[in-house]
Write a protein that holds these residues in place. Sequence first.
Motif, PDB file in Angstrom:
ATOM      1  N   TRP A 104     143.837 -29.253  73.564  1.00 64.33           N
ATOM      2  CA  TRP A 104     142.798 -28.379  74.092  1.00 64.33           C
ATOM      3  C   TRP A 104     142.684 -28.573  75.604  1.00 64.33           C
ATOM      4  CZ3 TRP A 104     142.133 -29.202  68.880  1.00 64.33           C
ATOM      5  CH2 TRP A 104     141.526 -28.190  68.137  1.00 64.33           C
ATOM      6  N   HIS A 105     142.358 -27.508  76.299  1.00 62.53           N
ATOM      7  CA  HIS A 105     142.039 -27.624  77.724  1.00 62.53           C
ATOM      8  C   HIS A 105     140.704 -28.361  77.841  1.00 62.53           C
ATOM      9  CE1 HIS A 105     140.858 -26.476  81.803  1.00 62.53           C
ATOM     10  NE2 HIS A 105     142.145 -26.245  82.018  1.00 62.53           N
ATOM     11  N   THR A 107     138.147 -27.776  79.616  1.00 63.77           N
ATOM     12  CA  THR A 107     137.001 -26.854  79.610  1.00 63.77           C
ATOM     13  C   THR A 107     136.630 -26.456  78.186  1.00 63.77           C
ATOM     14  OG1 THR A 107     137.670 -25.991  81.755  1.00 63.77           O
ATOM     15  CG2 THR A 107     136.154 -24.634  80.484  1.00 63.77           C
ATOM     16  N   GLU A 108     137.634 -26.183  77.365  1.00 61.67           N
ATOM     17  CA  GLU A 108     137.380 -25.822  75.963  1.00 61.67           C
ATOM     18  C   GLU A 108     136.748 -26.990  75.216  1.00 61.67           C
ATOM     19  OE1 GLU A 108     141.017 -22.939  74.710  1.00 61.67           O
ATOM     20  OE2 GLU A 108     141.576 -24.977  75.322  1.00 61.67           O
ATOM     21  N   ARG A 111     133.130 -27.269  76.133  1.00 59.19           N
ATOM     22  CA  ARG A 111     132.342 -26.209  75.508  1.00 59.19           C
ATOM     23  C   ARG A 111     132.054 -26.526  74.046  1.00 59.19           C
ATOM     24  NH1 ARG A 111     135.463 -21.462  75.759  1.00 59.19           N
ATOM     25  NH2 ARG A 111     134.813 -21.301  77.922  1.00 59.19           N
ATOM     26  N   ASP A 150     133.352 -18.573  68.570  1.00 64.30           N
ATOM     27  CA  ASP A 150     133.689 -19.923  69.024  1.00 64.30           C
ATOM     28  C   ASP A 150     134.048 -20.805  67.827  1.00 64.30           C
ATOM     29  OD1 ASP A 150     133.128 -19.523  71.797  1.00 64.30           O
ATOM     30  OD2 ASP A 150     131.000 -19.810  71.412  1.00 64.30           O
ATOM     31  N   ALA A 154     137.937 -22.145  66.888  1.00 64.38           N
ATOM     32  CA  ALA A 154     138.199 -23.587  66.868  1.00 64.38           C
ATOM     33  C   ALA A 154     138.677 -24.037  65.490  1.00 64.38           C
ATOM     34  CB  ALA A 154     136.949 -24.358  67.275  1.00 64.38           C
TER      35      ALA A 154
END
Length: 199
Positions: A104-105, A107-108, A111, A150, A154
């Motif tokens: 995962w990045h 930022t992700e 979040r 979201d 995920a």
Amino acid sequence: MGVTSRSWMLDTIEFHREFEALLLGSGELVALRDRAMRIWDSQDPLARSYLELLTVAGPEEWSRSCEDAHLVDWYRVLMVPHLIPTRSLRSPDAVRRGLPLLGWHATEARRLARGRELVTLAERHLDGRVIDRLLVQFGWGHKGWLDFDDSTAALDRMRRLNPRLFREHPELVPVVENMFEVLEAAANKPDHVLICISD
């Protein structure tokens, strides 16, 4: 001491309808403040479990000045009657630190660990007259919600994870399992959003 994290499902339609009706009604700020103060005084365990994690000015300050500066506090407090308890992340920090190791990045990962900015939830649901007043007060740094998309995105990504990744990071197995449980529960209520608060 570990981070306390709690989650609820929020009925966004009913909550925003109530918030708008109070703010645009004849009582305006006074009605909104009085409703927030009644909720704050509730001894209901669900209400207390949410309110004790909020960082807001509180009734003493609200009584001294009934003004737009408290709109964000009242927005958060008025969610209470529209919340349903749900599963929570045991360690948001482990999610934030661990997911990048699984692809995962950053930022992700942040979040999913802390949620989106609450101002974006307000923008999505409130009338222009209301959001204009709220935006001036909101700013950034009030995180705490994820929507159905979201959660499902995920979940799909977790289902596609290569199991070999966990050979190098076995400590992430319980983190991902817990995250899967939380997001799966959230995805079962597509008309609600997941509200998360961590201290």
